[in-house]
Motif scaffolding. Structure first.
Motif, PDB file in Angstrom:
ATOM      1  N   VAL A  19       0.811  -1.208   0.000  1.00 62.08           N
ATOM      2  CA  VAL A  19       0.000   0.000   0.000  1.00 62.08           C
ATOM      3  C   VAL A  19       0.848   1.263   0.000  1.00 62.08           C
ATOM      4  O   VAL A  19       0.443   2.297  -0.550  1.00 62.08           O
ATOM      5  N   LYS A  20       2.033   1.202   0.591  1.00 58.83           N
ATOM      6  CA  LYS A  20       2.856   2.417   0.645  1.00 58.83           C
ATOM      7  C   LYS A  20       3.491   2.753  -0.700  1.00 58.83           C
ATOM      8  O   LYS A  20       4.125   3.805  -0.828  1.00 58.83           O
ATOM      9  N   THR A  21       3.314   1.913  -1.695  1.00 58.48           N
ATOM     10  CA  THR A  21       3.771   2.238  -3.049  1.00 58.48           C
ATOM     11  C   THR A  21       2.617   2.744  -3.917  1.00 58.48           C
ATOM     12  O   THR A  21       2.748   2.837  -5.132  1.00 58.48           O
ATOM     13  N   CYS A  22       1.497   3.093  -3.278  1.00 58.76           N
ATOM     14  CA  CYS A  22       0.323   3.615  -3.995  1.00 58.76           C
ATOM     15  C   CYS A  22       0.114   5.088  -3.671  1.00 58.76           C
ATOM     16  O   CYS A  22       0.397   5.548  -2.566  1.00 58.76           O
ATOM     17  N   VAL A  23      -0.396   5.819  -4.656  1.00 58.31           N
ATOM     18  CA  VAL A  23      -0.614   7.258  -4.528  1.00 58.31           C
ATOM     19  C   VAL A  23      -2.054   7.567  -4.901  1.00 58.31           C
ATOM     20  O   VAL A  23      -2.531   7.134  -5.963  1.00 58.31           O
ATOM     21  N   LYS A  24      -2.761   8.312  -4.053  1.00 61.96           N
ATOM     22  CA  LYS A  24      -4.121   8.754  -4.367  1.00 61.96           C
ATOM     23  C   LYS A  24      -4.102  10.229  -4.742  1.00 61.96           C
ATOM     24  O   LYS A  24      -3.573  11.066  -4.013  1.00 61.96           O
ATOM     25  N   VAL A  25      -4.711  10.555  -5.889  1.00 59.69           N
ATOM     26  CA  VAL A  25      -4.752  11.924  -6.407  1.00 59.69           C
ATOM     27  C   VAL A  25      -6.204  12.372  -6.468  1.00 59.69           C
ATOM     28  O   VAL A  25      -7.040  11.694  -7.080  1.00 59.69           O
ATOM     29  N   ASP A  26      -6.516  13.515  -5.852  1.00 58.21           N
ATOM     30  CA  ASP A  26      -7.923  13.916  -5.751  1.00 58.21           C
ATOM     31  C   ASP A  26      -8.029  15.421  -5.586  1.00 58.21           C
ATOM     32  O   ASP A  26      -7.090  16.068  -5.104  1.00 58.21           O
ATOM     33  N   ASP A  27      -9.189  15.955  -5.955  1.00 56.17           N
ATOM     34  CA  ASP A  27      -9.435  17.389  -5.793  1.00 56.17           C
ATOM     35  C   ASP A  27     -10.394  17.673  -4.646  1.00 56.17           C
ATOM     36  O   ASP A  27     -10.800  18.819  -4.460  1.00 56.17           O
ATOM     37  N   SER A  28     -10.766  16.630  -3.866  1.00 56.15           N
ATOM     38  CA  SER A  28     -11.718  16.828  -2.779  1.00 56.15           C
ATOM     39  C   SER A  28     -11.155  16.322  -1.463  1.00 56.15           C
ATOM     40  O   SER A  28     -10.330  15.398  -1.433  1.00 56.15           O
ATOM     41  N   ILE A  29     -11.631  16.888  -0.365  1.00 54.22           N
ATOM     42  CA  ILE A  29     -11.169  16.481   0.958  1.00 54.22           C
ATOM     43  C   ILE A  29     -11.571  15.044   1.277  1.00 54.22           C
ATOM     44  O   ILE A  29     -10.739  14.269   1.776  1.00 54.22           O
ATOM     45  N   PRO A  30     -12.828  14.616   0.999  1.00 49.75           N
ATOM     46  CA  PRO A  30     -13.145  13.204   1.251  1.00 49.75           C
ATOM     47  C   PRO A  30     -12.249  12.239   0.473  1.00 49.75           C
ATOM     48  O   PRO A  30     -11.922  11.156   0.964  1.00 49.75           O
ATOM     49  N   GLY A  31     -11.828  12.647  -0.718  1.00 53.49           N
ATOM     50  CA  GLY A  31     -10.936  11.798  -1.505  1.00 53.49           C
ATOM     51  C   GLY A  31      -9.542  11.709  -0.912  1.00 53.49           C
ATOM     52  O   GLY A  31      -8.894  10.655  -0.977  1.00 53.49           O
ATOM     53  N   ILE A  32      -9.070  12.816  -0.326  1.00 51.31           N
ATOM     54  CA  ILE A  32      -7.777  12.777   0.362  1.00 51.31           C
ATOM     55  C   ILE A  32      -7.883  11.922   1.627  1.00 51.31           C
ATOM     56  O   ILE A  32      -7.004  11.094   1.917  1.00 51.31           O
ATOM     57  N   THR A  33      -8.963  12.091   2.372  1.00 51.20           N
ATOM     58  CA  THR A  33      -9.172  11.285   3.574  1.00 51.20           C
ATOM     59  C   THR A  33      -9.236   9.802   3.226  1.00 51.20           C
ATOM     60  O   THR A  33      -8.670   8.960   3.948  1.00 51.20           O
ATOM     61  N   GLU A  34      -9.886   9.487   2.134  1.00 58.42           N
ATOM     62  CA  GLU A  34      -9.945   8.111   1.633  1.00 58.42           C
ATOM     63  C   GLU A  34      -8.537   7.545   1.439  1.00 58.42           C
ATOM     64  O   GLU A  34      -8.236   6.422   1.856  1.00 58.42           O
ATOM     65  N   GLY A  35      -7.668   8.329   0.795  1.00 60.15           N
ATOM     66  CA  GLY A  35      -6.303   7.882   0.556  1.00 60.15           C
ATOM     67  C   GLY A  35      -5.530   7.692   1.841  1.00 60.15           C
ATOM     68  O   GLY A  35      -4.786   6.712   1.992  1.00 60.15           O
ATOM     69  N   LEU A  36      -5.704   8.604   2.795  1.00 59.72           N
ATOM     70  CA  LEU A  36      -5.025   8.480   4.076  1.00 59.72           C
ATOM     71  C   LEU A  36      -5.528   7.255   4.842  1.00 59.72           C
ATOM     72  O   LEU A  36      -4.741   6.528   5.461  1.00 59.72           O
TER      73      LEU A  36
END
Length: 269
Positions: free
Chosen positions: A178-195
């Motif tokens: 999982v630490k080799t994956c990157v989430k790219v998003d323009d919304s806060i829920p999408g960033i929280t999802e990645g975290l």
């Protein structure tokens, strides 16, 4: 040596639909058509990134919206109201989403470059499957076709901010770390999802929901206007925990290079 294996993209405001206007404008229309009730585009933007039923619910819970709703109808918005607005929203979104499939500048060249490096391309969205199925062929015709695409209603466990859509991407793409994956998003829920998934996260400041610029406005804007829009988005993302903040997807290769450097040094998200 660990390197980035996969990049997971959001859709509207990230790789297509500069400014994320497809969902927001249709939320405004759905409230108006079903109940003759007015919400602003800015109000429609507030919960962006959530599944669309939850998005409608959250808009209805905004204090100013809730106050106007109570004044107009004499009672708070309830689940029956949300269902009706959602049922109006869905056909509109299905019919119109393909009209908002133009790629955000830089998307194709960035994705092509990642694939040349052996990086897999995942994606997930707050759109339900019936909407995503309309968007996928339109985006493919414009040059973007991810290796995996997960919709908010594909999994019984639910959508954002939970990590399940991203973890489904990992399974489908056969990514083992999982630490080799990157989430790219323009919304806060999408960033929280990645975290929540344990991934590196990249917030997009100018192409998406928080700045709310059209592509034409972005391209015509002077330095001062862009700085104002950037600062507005930075304020919104200030407490999001995003590892990186960039203007648009076009700057993403520099971020991936830096993450590769950090992985090589033993860092993790």
């Amino acid at each position: 040596m660990k390197q980035v294996q996969a990049v997971m993209f959001d859709w509207a405001g990230t790789v297509v639909d500069f400014g994320s206007f497809a969902p927001t404008s249709i939320f405004v229309e759905a409230f108006k058509r079903e109940y003759g009730f007015d919400i602003s585009l800015e109000e429609a933007r507030v919960p962006m990134g959530l599944g669309k039923w939850d998005h409608i619910k959250c808009v209805g819970e905004l204090p100013e919206v809730a106050q106007r709703w109570l004044a107009q109808f004499g009672k708070p918005m309830d689940t029956n109201d949300i269902d009706k607005i959602y049922q109006t929203f869905m056909p509109l979104q299905i019919a119109k989403v393909a009209q908002h499939a133009d790629l955000i500048p830089g998307t194709k060249s960035v994705v092509d470059g990642f694939r040349e490096q052996g990086i897999k391309i995942g994606s997930c969205t707050g759109y339900p499957r019936v909407v995503l199925n309309e968007l996928l062929p339109a985006a493919k015709a414009n040059g973007f076709s991810p290796d995996c695409a997960v919709a908010t209603d594909d999994l019984a466990a639910g959508g954002r901010p939970a990590p399940y859509m991203l973890l489904k991407n990992m399974i489908e793409l056969a990514v083992d770390d999982v630490k080799t994956c990157v989430k790219v998003d323009d919304s806060i829920p999408g960033i929280t999802e990645g975290l929540n998934a344990g991934m590196w996260t990249v917030a997009l400041l100018l192409s998406g929901n928080e700045a709310g610029l059209t592509q034409q406005e972005f391209e015509a804007a002077d330095t001062e206007r862009l700085a104002q829009a950037r600062n507005k988005a930075k304020d919104a993302f200030a407490m999001s925990g995003a590892h990186y903040q960039i203007d648009t997807v076009a700057q993403l290769p520099e971020v991936i290079a830096d993450i590769n450097r950090r992985l090589a040094q033993g860092e993790r998200p």
